[in-house]
Design a protein around this motif. Structure first.
Motif, short mmCIF file in Angstrom:
data_model
loop_
_atom_site.label_atom_id
_atom_site.label_comp_id
_atom_site.label_asym_id
_atom_site.label_seq_id
_atom_site.Cartn_x
_atom_site.Cartn_y
_atom_site.Cartn_z
N ARG A 144 0.82 -1.22 0.00
CA ARG A 144 0.00 0.00 0.00
C ARG A 144 0.85 1.26 0.00
NH1 ARG A 144 -3.29 -3.67 -0.30
NH2 ARG A 144 -5.46 -3.55 0.30
N SER A 146 1.86 4.87 -1.07
CA SER A 146 0.90 5.98 -1.20
C SER A 146 0.34 6.07 -2.62
CB SER A 146 1.55 7.29 -0.80
OG SER A 146 2.66 7.56 -1.64
N ARG A 149 -2.59 3.50 -2.65
CA ARG A 149 -3.39 3.37 -1.43
C ARG A 149 -4.87 3.10 -1.73
NH1 ARG A 149 -1.18 6.99 2.10
NH2 ARG A 149 0.09 5.23 2.65
#
Length: 176
Positions: A144, A146, A149
């Motif tokens: 994950r 950014s 995400r």
């Protein structure tokens, strides 16, 4: 001051960069040459664009003025060298190609010859770019980062099934 057709870095003349660095360090051409261990005439020729310095000379000139030469990507992030793992080589002692992701301690299915009952090597790599790129996207999604995400789970390439990582590239490149 007339400027010759000199080398450009990212659209900026190298002669102007060296001049700017020298002025920011508050050096004369002679002082910069002395600290960089080059001749004063070399500095003058570089600053007029008559000569393009070699990479070692450019590094010495920049270092003398407390500047560093670095490589950055289009987003401005520093590009660091690719890590070369010690003791990771093929049977002939060659390093694996830098553009391929090395797989240490492969599990069943990671090596193209698993289906033939051959002994699995201690490391291998995937040569199929399409599947390799999918694996990278999946890995980034799983941690994950950014960037991923809120992205949906990456899908296998169109028309692929699990286990197809060794199949030939659509453009005819080899897969194993």
């Amino acid at each position: 001051m007339s400027e010759g057709k000199g080398f450009e870095l990212s659209g900026y003349p190298l002669s102007g960069i060296v001049r700017r660095v020298r002025r920011a360090a508050d050096f004369s051409q002679r002082e910069l040459a002395k600290h960089a261990h080059v001749s004063p005439s070399a500095i003058a020729q570089i600053e007029t664009g008559a000569v393009t310095p070699s990479l070692p000379n450019l590094q010495r000139i920049l270092n003398a003025a407390n500047y560093r030469l670095a490589v950055v990507d289009v987003d401005g992030h520093l590009v660091v060298p690719l890590e070369v793992w010690q003791d990771v080589a093929d049977g002939a002692g060659r390093r694996y190609p830098a553009h391929l992701d090395t797989i240490l301690d492969p599990v069943f299915g990671d090596w193209w010859a698993d289906g033939f009952g051959l002994a699995r090597p201690p490391e291998t790599f995937r040569r199929n770019r399409t599947y390799r790129d999918y694996e990278r996207r999946r890995s980034q999604w799983e941690v994950r980062s950014s960037k991923f995400r809120h992205a949906p789970h990456p899908q296998l390439p169109r028309g692929w099934q699990p286990g197809d990582q060794w199949r030939a590239e659509p453009d005819g490149g080899d897969a194993a």
